[in-house]
Scaffold this motif. Structure first.
Motif, PDB file in Angstrom:
ATOM      1  N   VAL A  24       0.910  -1.105  -0.134  1.00  0.00           N
ATOM      2  CA  VAL A  24      -0.052   0.011  -0.017  1.00  0.00           C
ATOM      3  C   VAL A  24       0.977   1.261  -0.016  1.00  0.00           C
ATOM      4  CG1 VAL A  24      -1.757   1.466   1.251  1.00  0.00           C
ATOM      5  CG2 VAL A  24      -1.830  -1.346   1.179  1.00  0.00           C
ATOM      6  N   ASP A  26       0.391   5.456  -0.296  1.00  0.00           N
ATOM      7  CA  ASP A  26      -0.465   6.970  -0.520  1.00  0.00           C
ATOM      8  C   ASP A  26      -1.890   6.222  -0.464  1.00  0.00           C
ATOM      9  OD1 ASP A  26       1.746   8.635  -0.436  1.00  0.00           O
ATOM     10  OD2 ASP A  26       1.845   8.370  -2.476  1.00  0.00           O
ATOM     11  N   ASP A  27      -2.348   5.487   0.544  1.00  0.00           N
ATOM     12  CA  ASP A  27      -3.629   4.791   0.574  1.00  0.00           C
ATOM     13  C   ASP A  27      -4.004   4.016  -0.540  1.00  0.00           C
ATOM     14  OD1 ASP A  27      -3.890   5.512   3.294  1.00  0.00           O
ATOM     15  OD2 ASP A  27      -4.509   7.530   2.544  1.00  0.00           O
ATOM     16  N   ARG A  28      -3.235   3.543  -1.455  1.00  0.00           N
ATOM     17  CA  ARG A  28      -3.508   2.922  -2.772  1.00  0.00           C
ATOM     18  C   ARG A  28      -2.839   1.535  -2.718  1.00  0.00           C
ATOM     19  NH1 ARG A  28      -8.166   4.864  -5.390  1.00  0.00           N
ATOM     20  NH2 ARG A  28      -8.005   7.317  -5.067  1.00  0.00           N
ATOM     21  N   VAL A  30      -0.720  -0.835  -4.610  1.00  0.00           N
ATOM     22  CA  VAL A  30      -0.068  -0.795  -5.762  1.00  0.00           C
ATOM     23  C   VAL A  30       0.649  -2.306  -6.184  1.00  0.00           C
ATOM     24  CG1 VAL A  30       0.599   1.433  -5.330  1.00  0.00           C
ATOM     25  CG2 VAL A  30       2.277  -0.400  -4.239  1.00  0.00           C
TER      26      VAL A  30
END
Length: 337
Positions: A24, A26-28, A30
């Motif tokens: 994860v 930046d709150d995404r 990947v």
């Protein structure tokens, strides 16, 4: 900053990965991999617990004791997002029922402002009404039900500035010009609170309708002489439909039948409200559902995680398919527009 969730059972939407890891940043998400990440990056060991895709609720009216339509502001949206997280929902369409234009425009502007500041947990606005059929209004306030004009739609679209994601209308009460305006603006048109006949409903998708709101509720019923909206939905491969899996709005057996006929076109919503003791929509918790003071069923009390559990336990879905009905399928509808 990048960090890892390690040693989890991860459902990708199509398969389960054992001893898998998620990166994860930046709150995404990947990366999803079964290869062990480097020891020098921050990690949280999940110890074999399950990780599911984000649950998406396309119809919910408030949370944390603050009904969005009664308090159309950023605080209501923040409380809704926080309440959703406790019930497994990562993002939703904040929904308001039939109201007068002032509240509709305030709600649209509130969603716009909230989303401009990051919009955590909110994907946009779902306007359910006031452009519905008065005979199928359910718990909606009759005096505000109206036939939409081009001017009204233009006002709403301007106030929302791209944040109006979905609108529930009775298509038989809408002109083609109004429906085309909504289509051109990228708004998902959903048929609901509709008195359309089977013949009229057969034209829904040709008129720009993409989905149907809470299948079986507040619509012409399935009947052997007058098949109503449900049969038209079953037959039209271009139409999706939401359904409320609480066992109160719809019998679980009916959901099971609809699922067998519709497959991936059917998805879960909560249609959940929250306690409200003022204004025109006073929702009172009545055991396992909400009702108006006069006893009219007005909303569910389930979370999306409970919807998934009900899908498995009461409808007979596999865990994988029940999860998809609360994640993959609503995401297809909401993010493809």
């Amino acid at each position: 900053m990048q960090h890892w969730l390690t040693n989890a059972q991860i459902f990708t939407g199509t398969e389960w990965l054992s001893n898998a890891h998620v990166c994860v940043a930046d709150d995404r998400i990947v990366a999803v991999t079964t290869e062990q990440p480097s020891a020098d990056v921050p990690q949280h060991n999940c110890h074999g617990h399950r990780l599911l895709p984000a649950l998406i609720d396309a119809q919910i009216y408030g949370g944390g004791g603050r009904l969005f339509a009664q308090y159309p502001d950023e605080e209501s949206l923040s409380l809704l997002a926080a309440a959703n997280r406790k019930g497994g929902t990562a993002a939703c369409l904040a929904t308001i029922p039939t109201f007068h234009m002032e509240v509709i425009l305030e709600s649209a502007k509130a969603v716009k402002t909230y989303m401009a500041k990051g919009g955590e947990g909110i994907l946009g606005l779902h306007l359910e009404g006031p452009f519905i059929h008065v005979e199928k209004r359910g718990a909606h306030v009759a005096e505000w039900v109206t036939v939409p004009t081009v001017q009204q739609i233009a006002e709403i679209l301007e106030a929302a500035d791209g944040c109006l994601k979905m609108i529930t209308v009775a298509p038989e009460c809408c002109s083609n010009e109004v429906l085309h305006m909504l289509q051109d603006a990228g708004v998902i048109i959903s048929a609901g609170h509709s008195n359309a006949s089977y013949t009229q409903a057969q034209q829904f998708s040709r008129r720009g309708v993409q989905t149907v709101t809470h299948l079986f509720n507040a619509m012409t019923p399935l009947h052997h002489r007058n098949p109503g909206i449900p049969l038209a939905v079953f037959e039209d491969a271009n139409l999706m439909a939401s359904v409320i899996p609480d066992g109160i709005h719809v019998d679980y057996g009916m959901i099971r039948m609809a699922k067998q006929l519709m497959g991936e076109r059917l998805f879960f919503i909560t249609d959940a409200v929250t306690d409200c003791h003022e204004g025109p929509y006073q929702h009172v918790l009545n055991g396992d559902h909400y009702a108006l003071p006069n006893g009219t069923l007005s909303g569910s009390a389930i979370s999306m995680l409970q919807a998934v559990r009900n899908g498995i336990t009461n409808i007979g879905l596999t865990p994988d398919e029940s999860i998809r009905m609360a994640s993959l399928y609503p995401t297809r509808l909401v993010t493809n527009h």
